[in-house]
Design a protein around this motif. Structure first.
Motif, PDB file in Angstrom:
ATOM      1  N   UNK A   4       0.839  -1.193   0.000  1.00 35.39           N
ATOM      2  CA  UNK A   4       0.000   0.000   0.000  1.00 35.39           C
ATOM      3  C   UNK A   4       0.879   1.250   0.000  1.00 35.39           C
ATOM      4  N   UNK A   5       0.726   2.054  -1.042  1.00 40.10           N
ATOM      5  CA  UNK A   5       1.447   3.313  -1.173  1.00 40.10           C
ATOM      6  C   UNK A   5       0.457   4.467  -1.076  1.00 40.10           C
ATOM      7  N   UNK A   6       0.748   5.418  -0.203  1.00 43.00           N
ATOM      8  CA  UNK A   6      -0.067   6.626  -0.080  1.00 43.00           C
ATOM      9  C   UNK A   6       0.774   7.809  -0.537  1.00 43.00           C
ATOM     10  N   UNK A   7       0.158   8.722  -1.278  1.00 40.19           N
ATOM     11  CA  UNK A   7       0.911   9.850  -1.841  1.00 40.19           C
ATOM     12  C   UNK A   7       0.213  11.179  -1.538  1.00 40.19           C
ATOM     13  N   UNK A  26       4.583   6.175   2.627  1.00 37.32           N
ATOM     14  CA  UNK A  26       3.977   7.477   2.380  1.00 37.32           C
ATOM     15  C   UNK A  26       4.977   8.323   1.596  1.00 37.32           C
ATOM     16  N   UNK A  27       4.555   8.781   0.429  1.00 37.47           N
ATOM     17  CA  UNK A  27       5.383   9.635  -0.417  1.00 37.47           C
ATOM     18  C   UNK A  27       4.790  11.041  -0.409  1.00 37.47           C
ATOM     19  N   UNK A  29       3.307  17.478 -10.831  1.00 32.05           N
ATOM     20  CA  UNK A  29       3.054  17.318 -12.273  1.00 32.05           C
ATOM     21  C   UNK A  29       4.179  16.615 -13.023  1.00 32.05           C
ATOM     22  N   UNK A  30       5.386  16.557 -12.436  1.00 34.06           N
ATOM     23  CA  UNK A  30       6.520  15.894 -13.086  1.00 34.06           C
ATOM     24  C   UNK A  30       6.733  14.466 -12.577  1.00 34.06           C
ATOM     25  N   UNK A  31       5.898  14.008 -11.679  1.00 38.53           N
ATOM     26  CA  UNK A  31       6.046  12.672 -11.091  1.00 38.53           C
ATOM     27  C   UNK A  31       5.794  11.606 -12.154  1.00 38.53           C
ATOM     28  N   UNK A  32       6.667  10.575 -12.178  1.00 45.57           N
ATOM     29  CA  UNK A  32       6.472   9.482 -13.125  1.00 45.57           C
ATOM     30  C   UNK A  32       6.928   8.158 -12.511  1.00 45.57           C
ATOM     31  N   UNK A  33       6.972   7.138 -13.325  1.00 39.26           N
ATOM     32  CA  UNK A  33       7.282   5.791 -12.843  1.00 39.26           C
ATOM     33  C   UNK A  33       8.643   5.713 -12.168  1.00 39.26           C
ATOM     34  N   UNK A  34       9.624   6.463 -12.678  1.00 38.31           N
ATOM     35  CA  UNK A  34      10.961   6.391 -12.094  1.00 38.31           C
ATOM     36  C   UNK A  34      10.962   6.858 -10.647  1.00 38.31           C
ATOM     37  N   UNK A  35      10.128   7.839 -10.328  1.00 32.30           N
ATOM     38  CA  UNK A  35      10.062   8.340  -8.957  1.00 32.30           C
ATOM     39  C   UNK A  35       9.404   7.315  -8.035  1.00 32.30           C
ATOM     40  N   UNK A  36       8.353   6.673  -8.521  1.00 35.85           N
ATOM     41  CA  UNK A  36       7.706   5.644  -7.710  1.00 35.85           C
ATOM     42  C   UNK A  36       8.641   4.461  -7.505  1.00 35.85           C
ATOM     43  N   UNK A  53      11.870   4.459  -7.503  1.00 29.99           N
ATOM     44  CA  UNK A  53      12.925   4.867  -6.583  1.00 29.99           C
ATOM     45  C   UNK A  53      12.445   4.824  -5.136  1.00 29.99           C
ATOM     46  N   UNK A  54      11.226   5.293  -4.897  1.00 25.66           N
ATOM     47  CA  UNK A  54      10.672   5.288  -3.543  1.00 25.66           C
ATOM     48  C   UNK A  54      10.461   3.868  -3.036  1.00 25.66           C
ATOM     49  N   UNK A  55      10.005   2.985  -3.926  1.00 25.35           N
ATOM     50  CA  UNK A  55       9.807   1.584  -3.541  1.00 25.35           C
ATOM     51  C   UNK A  55      11.145   0.900  -3.263  1.00 25.35           C
ATOM     52  N   UNK A  56      12.157   1.278  -4.012  1.00 28.63           N
ATOM     53  CA  UNK A  56      13.492   0.734  -3.754  1.00 28.63           C
ATOM     54  C   UNK A  56      13.985   1.177  -2.390  1.00 28.63           C
ATOM     55  N   UNK A  57      13.739   2.439  -2.048  1.00 29.76           N
ATOM     56  CA  UNK A  57      14.109   2.949  -0.729  1.00 29.76           C
ATOM     57  C   UNK A  57      13.364   2.191   0.373  1.00 29.76           C
ATOM     58  N   UNK A  58      12.077   1.925   0.144  1.00 32.69           N
ATOM     59  CA  UNK A  58      11.289   1.155   1.112  1.00 32.69           C
ATOM     60  C   UNK A  58      11.892  -0.216   1.345  1.00 32.69           C
ATOM     61  N   UNK A  59      12.294  -0.880   0.267  1.00 34.71           N
ATOM     62  CA  UNK A  59      12.827  -2.238   0.375  1.00 34.71           C
ATOM     63  C   UNK A  59      14.149  -2.283   1.125  1.00 34.71           C
ATOM     64  N   UNK A  60      14.854  -1.146   1.178  1.00 38.07           N
ATOM     65  CA  UNK A  60      16.158  -1.114   1.845  1.00 38.07           C
ATOM     66  C   UNK A  60      16.053  -0.842   3.337  1.00 38.07           C
ATOM     67  N   UNK A  61      14.872  -0.483   3.798  1.00 44.44           N
ATOM     68  CA  UNK A  61      14.712  -0.120   5.203  1.00 44.44           C
ATOM     69  C   UNK A  61      14.320  -1.326   6.064  1.00 44.44           C
TER      70      UNK A  61
END
Length: 244
Positions: free
Chosen positions: A16-19, A188-189, A218-225, A227-235
């Protein structure tokens, strides 16, 4: 983090991702455009976020679309936002349904116009059985108000003799919130570089991981999501316990 590894993870548990979608106004200001132009471009980012969530194995996506405090914004801006919502409900719901996306809304609907309420109810009914992604849009929403309403519902049960005070638990509160049928957010992003919660999902994010991105919404795209999920997996998510 690869797409396949994300999907494998989501097969065993919800993801579950909340933005908090922040930065539409600043995006427009940087381009000497009216704030409303930023909101229109932000709607494109919503489409990208939904598509990316499906591709990356996210099972639940919750977007902070319009807060209870946003009603205090200039009338023309609020009118534009409501117009965008009408357009979204009229033109996007069919596509989301075809893509097996469930759409639901949380928040105080009493301030919304009747036609928007009707369109929301129709969208929720149409997509209720879809399973690829649960898309929740927080609309006219405030976390404190949500908790206040939950307390009122619990108090009503107590006053009617259907619930004892000693029976009230965290589960009692959780099941009385707008999000009763959703898992708590894992991540949470917030975009735009701001680092605050802004009255969003106050109860539900107790153990969520936070990622703050400098990108304007407005500039958010798949690469940002991704990256955030990768950060989540490292925690190391310990939920208050000692790391193993």
């Amino acid at each position: 983090m690869s797409q396949s590894s994300l999907q494998t993870s989501s097969e065993t548990s919800p993801l579950h991702v909340a933005i908090i979608m922040d930065g539409n106004g600043r995006w427009a200001k940087k381009r000497f455009l009216p704030r409303t132009a930023g909101h229109k471009k932000g709607a494109d980012a919503v489409r990208r976020a939904i598509k990316a969530s499906v591709e990356l194995g996210v099972t639940h996506l919750t977007l902070f679309g319009f807060s209870s405090e946003n009603w205090k914004r200039p009338e023309d801006e609020v009118s534009t936002l409501m117009g965008l919502l009408r357009h979204y409900l009229a033109h996007e719901v069919k596509r989301l349904n075809e893509e097996n996306v469930r759409i639901r809304f949380i928040g105080d609907r009493s301030k919304l116009s009747d036609d928007i309420i009707k369109a929301i109810e129709q969208a929720e009914t149409l997509t209720a059985d879809n399973t690829t992604l649960c898309l929740t849009i927080a609309l006219s929403y405030g976390g404190r108000d949500e908790i206040t309403q939950a307390v009122k519902r619990i108090s009503q049960k107590v006053s009617e003799g259907n619930l004892g005070i000693d029976e009230i638990s965290e589960e009692t509160v959780s099941s009385s919130l707008f999000t009763a049928d959703l898992p708590d957010p894992d991540l949470l992003i917030r975009t735009s570089g701001e680092q605050r919660i802004s009255n969003f999902l106050l109860w539900q994010i107790a153990y969520a991981e936070f990622v703050f991105l400098d990108v304007l919404w407005p500039d958010f795209d798949k690469t940002h999501l991704e990256s955030a999920l990768k950060e989540l997996s490292s925690r190391d998510r310990r939920y208050g316990m000692i790391s193993g």
